[in-house]
Motif scaffolding. Structure first.
Motif, PDB file in Angstrom:
ATOM      1  N   ALA A  70       0.818  -1.007  -0.077  1.00 52.60           N
ATOM      2  CA  ALA A  70      -0.356   0.154  -0.204  1.00 52.60           C
ATOM      3  C   ALA A  70       1.138   1.609   0.010  1.00 52.60           C
ATOM      4  O   ALA A  70       1.559   1.433   0.639  1.00 52.60           O
ATOM      5  CB  ALA A  70      -1.060   0.070   1.402  1.00 52.60           C
ATOM      6  N   ARG A  71       0.682   2.205  -0.955  1.00 47.40           N
ATOM      7  CA  ARG A  71       1.056   3.721  -0.359  1.00 47.40           C
ATOM      8  C   ARG A  71       0.516   4.532  -0.231  1.00 47.40           C
ATOM      9  O   ARG A  71      -0.903   4.386   0.880  1.00 47.40           O
ATOM     10  CB  ARG A  71       1.225   3.913  -2.525  1.00 47.40           C
ATOM     11  N   LEU A  72       1.472   5.861  -0.220  1.00 47.47           N
ATOM     12  CA  LEU A  72       0.336   6.627   1.367  1.00 47.47           C
ATOM     13  C   LEU A  72      -0.139   7.467   0.371  1.00 47.47           C
ATOM     14  O   LEU A  72      -0.583   7.637  -0.769  1.00 47.47           O
ATOM     15  CB  LEU A  72       1.686   7.500   1.919  1.00 47.47           C
ATOM     16  N   MET A  73      -1.389   7.930   1.578  1.00 49.89           N
ATOM     17  CA  MET A  73      -2.852   8.289   0.257  1.00 49.89           C
ATOM     18  C   MET A  73      -2.381   9.365   1.866  1.00 49.89           C
ATOM     19  O   MET A  73      -2.860   9.685   3.033  1.00 49.89           O
ATOM     20  CB  MET A  73      -4.236   7.282   0.287  1.00 49.89           C
ATOM     21  N   SER A  74      -3.432  10.429   0.886  1.00 52.69           N
ATOM     22  CA  SER A  74      -3.619  12.187   1.640  1.00 52.69           C
ATOM     23  C   SER A  74      -4.765  12.583   0.763  1.00 52.69           C
ATOM     24  O   SER A  74      -4.823  12.452  -0.452  1.00 52.69           O
ATOM     25  CB  SER A  74      -2.716  12.585   1.897  1.00 52.69           C
ATOM     26  N   LYS A  75      -5.865  13.440   1.155  1.00 57.17           N
ATOM     27  CA  LYS A  75      -6.660  14.400   1.032  1.00 57.17           C
ATOM     28  C   LYS A  75      -6.627  15.412   1.931  1.00 57.17           C
ATOM     29  O   LYS A  75      -6.791  15.734   2.533  1.00 57.17           O
ATOM     30  CB  LYS A  75      -7.982  13.934   1.777  1.00 57.17           C
ATOM     31  N   THR A  76      -6.531  16.572   0.238  1.00 60.08           N
ATOM     32  CA  THR A  76      -7.011  17.712   0.846  1.00 60.08           C
ATOM     33  C   THR A  76      -8.044  18.104   0.900  1.00 60.08           C
ATOM     34  O   THR A  76      -8.532  18.670  -0.637  1.00 60.08           O
ATOM     35  CB  THR A  76      -5.566  18.437  -0.168  1.00 60.08           C
ATOM     36  N   LEU A  77      -8.372  19.095   1.273  1.00 63.73           N
ATOM     37  CA  LEU A  77     -10.150  19.892   0.903  1.00 63.73           C
ATOM     38  C   LEU A  77      -9.663  20.894   1.152  1.00 63.73           C
ATOM     39  O   LEU A  77      -8.812  22.094   1.768  1.00 63.73           O
ATOM     40  CB  LEU A  77     -10.854  19.650   2.454  1.00 63.73           C
ATOM     41  N   LEU A  78      -9.577  21.441   0.450  1.00 63.65           N
ATOM     42  CA  LEU A  78      -9.565  23.393  -0.874  1.00 63.65           C
ATOM     43  C   LEU A  78     -10.650  24.326  -0.082  1.00 63.65           C
ATOM     44  O   LEU A  78     -11.832  23.435  -0.114  1.00 63.65           O
ATOM     45  CB  LEU A  78      -8.990  23.074  -2.189  1.00 63.65           C
ATOM     46  N   PRO A  79     -10.896  25.440   0.226  1.00 59.81           N
ATOM     47  CA  PRO A  79     -11.317  26.497   0.941  1.00 59.81           C
ATOM     48  C   PRO A  79     -12.994  26.310  -0.059  1.00 59.81           C
ATOM     49  O   PRO A  79     -13.736  26.401   0.229  1.00 59.81           O
ATOM     50  CB  PRO A  79     -10.942  27.482   1.012  1.00 59.81           C
ATOM     51  N   ILE A  85      -6.598  14.657  -4.314  1.00 66.04           N
ATOM     52  CA  ILE A  85      -6.368  13.076  -3.810  1.00 66.04           C
ATOM     53  C   ILE A  85      -4.921  12.352  -3.815  1.00 66.04           C
ATOM     54  O   ILE A  85      -5.140  12.902  -5.158  1.00 66.04           O
ATOM     55  CB  ILE A  85      -7.583  11.977  -4.008  1.00 66.04           C
ATOM     56  N   ASP A  86      -3.821  12.718  -3.007  1.00 60.67           N
ATOM     57  CA  ASP A  86      -2.893  11.464  -3.581  1.00 60.67           C
ATOM     58  C   ASP A  86      -2.363  10.461  -3.173  1.00 60.67           C
ATOM     59  O   ASP A  86      -2.653  10.274  -1.773  1.00 60.67           O
ATOM     60  CB  ASP A  86      -1.645  12.685  -2.837  1.00 60.67           C
ATOM     61  N   ILE A  87      -1.643   9.789  -4.167  1.00 59.54           N
ATOM     62  CA  ILE A  87      -1.622   7.978  -3.702  1.00 59.54           C
ATOM     63  C   ILE A  87       0.160   8.800  -3.702  1.00 59.54           C
ATOM     64  O   ILE A  87       0.334   8.624  -5.512  1.00 59.54           O
ATOM     65  CB  ILE A  87      -2.173   7.633  -4.910  1.00 59.54           C
ATOM     66  N   GLY A  88       0.778   7.964  -3.244  1.00 64.07           N
ATOM     67  CA  GLY A  88       2.168   7.832  -3.506  1.00 64.07           C
ATOM     68  C   GLY A  88       2.939   9.308  -3.401  1.00 64.07           C
ATOM     69  O   GLY A  88       2.383  10.216  -3.428  1.00 64.07           O
ATOM     70  N   ASP A  89       3.934   9.262  -3.894  1.00 64.61           N
ATOM     71  CA  ASP A  89       4.090  10.811  -4.875  1.00 64.61           C
ATOM     72  C   ASP A  89       3.142  11.402  -5.983  1.00 64.61           C
ATOM     73  O   ASP A  89       3.775  11.848  -6.646  1.00 64.61           O
ATOM     74  CB  ASP A  89       6.081  10.174  -5.479  1.00 64.61           C
ATOM     75  N   ASP A  90       2.401  10.873  -6.529  1.00 62.89           N
ATOM     76  CA  ASP A  90       1.313  10.852  -7.622  1.00 62.89           C
ATOM     77  C   ASP A  90      -0.094  11.843  -6.890  1.00 62.89           C
ATOM     78  O   ASP A  90      -0.282  11.774  -6.210  1.00 62.89           O
ATOM     79  CB  ASP A  90       0.960  10.462  -8.594  1.00 62.89           C
ATOM     80  N   ILE A  92      -3.054  12.089  -7.914  1.00 61.32           N
ATOM     81  CA  ILE A  92      -4.094  11.454  -8.704  1.00 61.32           C
ATOM     82  C   ILE A  92      -5.340  11.778  -9.052  1.00 61.32           C
ATOM     83  O   ILE A  92      -5.304  12.166 -10.776  1.00 61.32           O
ATOM     84  CB  ILE A  92      -4.691  10.265  -8.078  1.00 61.32           C
ATOM     85  N   LEU A  93      -6.095  12.942  -8.114  1.00 54.38           N
ATOM     86  CA  LEU A  93      -7.662  13.432  -8.348  1.00 54.38           C
ATOM     87  C   LEU A  93      -7.449  14.616  -7.905  1.00 54.38           C
ATOM     88  O   LEU A  93      -7.100  14.731  -7.072  1.00 54.38           O
ATOM     89  CB  LEU A  93      -8.717  12.279  -7.738  1.00 54.38           C
ATOM     90  N   THR A  94      -8.338  15.258  -8.148  1.00 54.91           N
ATOM     91  CA  THR A  94      -8.887  17.301  -8.430  1.00 54.91           C
ATOM     92  C   THR A  94      -9.858  17.000  -8.383  1.00 54.91           C
ATOM     93  O   THR A  94     -10.824  16.886 -10.149  1.00 54.91           O
ATOM     94  CB  THR A  94      -8.111  18.086  -8.963  1.00 54.91           C
ATOM     95  N   LEU A  95     -10.937  16.838  -7.712  1.00 52.33           N
ATOM     96  CA  LEU A  95     -12.443  16.689  -7.677  1.00 52.33           C
ATOM     97  C   LEU A  95     -13.226  17.640  -6.995  1.00 52.33           C
ATOM     98  O   LEU A  95     -12.950  18.944  -6.254  1.00 52.33           O
ATOM     99  CB  LEU A  95     -13.417  15.396  -6.049  1.00 52.33           C
ATOM    100  N   THR A  96     -14.431  18.044  -7.999  1.00 54.06           N
ATOM    101  CA  THR A  96     -15.711  19.241  -7.349  1.00 54.06           C
ATOM    102  C   THR A  96     -15.924  18.303  -6.030  1.00 54.06           C
ATOM    103  O   THR A  96     -16.024  17.396  -5.942  1.00 54.06           O
ATOM    104  CB  THR A  96     -16.794  19.326  -8.335  1.00 54.06           C
ATOM    105  N   PRO A  97     -17.006  19.343  -5.359  1.00 54.06           N
ATOM    106  CA  PRO A  97     -17.492  18.751  -4.402  1.00 54.06           C
ATOM    107  C   PRO A  97     -18.269  17.888  -4.742  1.00 54.06           C
ATOM    108  O   PRO A  97     -18.571  16.844  -4.341  1.00 54.06           O
ATOM    109  CB  PRO A  97     -17.954  19.758  -3.762  1.00 54.06           C
ATOM    110  N   ARG A  98     -19.185  18.255  -5.750  1.00 54.61           N
ATOM    111  CA  ARG A  98     -20.148  16.369  -6.321  1.00 54.61           C
ATOM    112  C   ARG A  98     -19.715  15.584  -6.205  1.00 54.61           C
ATOM    113  O   ARG A  98     -19.793  14.620  -6.211  1.00 54.61           O
ATOM    114  CB  ARG A  98     -20.938  16.997  -7.547  1.00 54.61           C
ATOM    115  N   GLU A  99     -17.866  15.590  -7.523  1.00 53.29           N
ATOM    116  CA  GLU A  99     -17.395  14.518  -7.418  1.00 53.29           C
ATOM    117  C   GLU A  99     -16.980  13.541  -6.485  1.00 53.29           C
ATOM    118  O   GLU A  99     -16.861  12.453  -6.253  1.00 53.29           O
ATOM    119  CB  GLU A  99     -16.528  15.091  -8.675  1.00 53.29           C
ATOM    120  N   ALA A 100     -16.866  14.565  -5.012  1.00 54.51           N
ATOM    121  CA  ALA A 100     -15.968  13.955  -4.259  1.00 54.51           C
ATOM    122  C   ALA A 100     -16.938  13.634  -3.099  1.00 54.51           C
ATOM    123  O   ALA A 100     -17.082  12.054  -2.656  1.00 54.51           O
ATOM    124  CB  ALA A 100     -15.379  14.695  -3.073  1.00 54.51           C
ATOM    125  N   ARG A 101     -18.481  13.192  -3.639  1.00 55.16           N
ATOM    126  CA  ARG A 101     -19.461  13.185  -2.419  1.00 55.16           C
ATOM    127  C   ARG A 101     -19.863  11.339  -3.641  1.00 55.16           C
ATOM    128  O   ARG A 101     -19.828  10.679  -2.654  1.00 55.16           O
ATOM    129  CB  ARG A 101     -21.005  13.899  -2.679  1.00 55.16           C
TER     130      ARG A 101
END
Length: 158
Positions: A70-79, A85-90, A92-101
């Motif tokens: 498993a790689r490190l994962m993080s989620k950042t919520l912007l204002p 969403i970051d997975i490993g060193d990459d 991966i995703l930039t989601l709109t609020p609707r896409e995140a839901r």
């Protein structure tokens, strides 16, 4: 002549047969590898105990599923509600609020499974602690009874 151990030879045969969607049995392995059934049985037990294969039913085996680490994962919520969403060193995703839901809705089964696993771990710890306390109390009660104390132990009967 091959330098492979019998276990390696059997594991390779199991993987090959499984990839060909063939049922893997000890008899099939014996025919394929020309090893005696006693050797097959011993090595199958070793491979099951080591986690390389899984016994799916009596006498039928499949390779154990292997996933990459498993790689490190993080989620950042912007204002503005955007989620990164970051997975490993990459990244991966930039989601709109609707896409995140929507993604959250798609992942709810995994979230519930994670919660159940965590709850099981916590319950096992609690059960261990309670068992230890019960053993300690049992020893204390046995010690009191064993000393032949002058007082009486009172038990409530419903």
């Amino acid at each position: 002549m091959s330098n492979k151990s019998n276990a390696d030879l059997i594991l390779e045969a199991i993987k090959d047969l499984h990839n060909q969607e063939q049922i893997v049995t000890r008899e099939t392995l014996s025919q394929l590898t020309n090893l005696k059934l006693s050797i097959i049985d011993d090595r199958l037990s070793y491979l099951v105990d080591s986690g390389y294969i899984v016994r799916v039913q009596r006498g039928v085996f499949v390779p154990a599923p292997k996933h990459r680490p498993a790689r490190l994962m993080s989620k950042t919520l912007l204002p503005d509600g955007t989620v990164k969403i970051d997975i490993g060193d990459d990244q991966i995703l930039t989601l709109t609020p609707r896409e995140a839901r929507t993604l959250g809705n798609l992942m709810v089964a995994e979230a519930m499974q994670y919660a159940n696993i965590e709850m099981g771990h916590h319950m096992a710890i609690l059960q261990s602690e309670v068992s230890g306390q019960v053993r300690k109390l049992k020893r204390q009660v046995e010690g009191l009874v064993g000393k032949g104390t002058q007082g009486e132990l009172l038990y409530e009967h419903d």
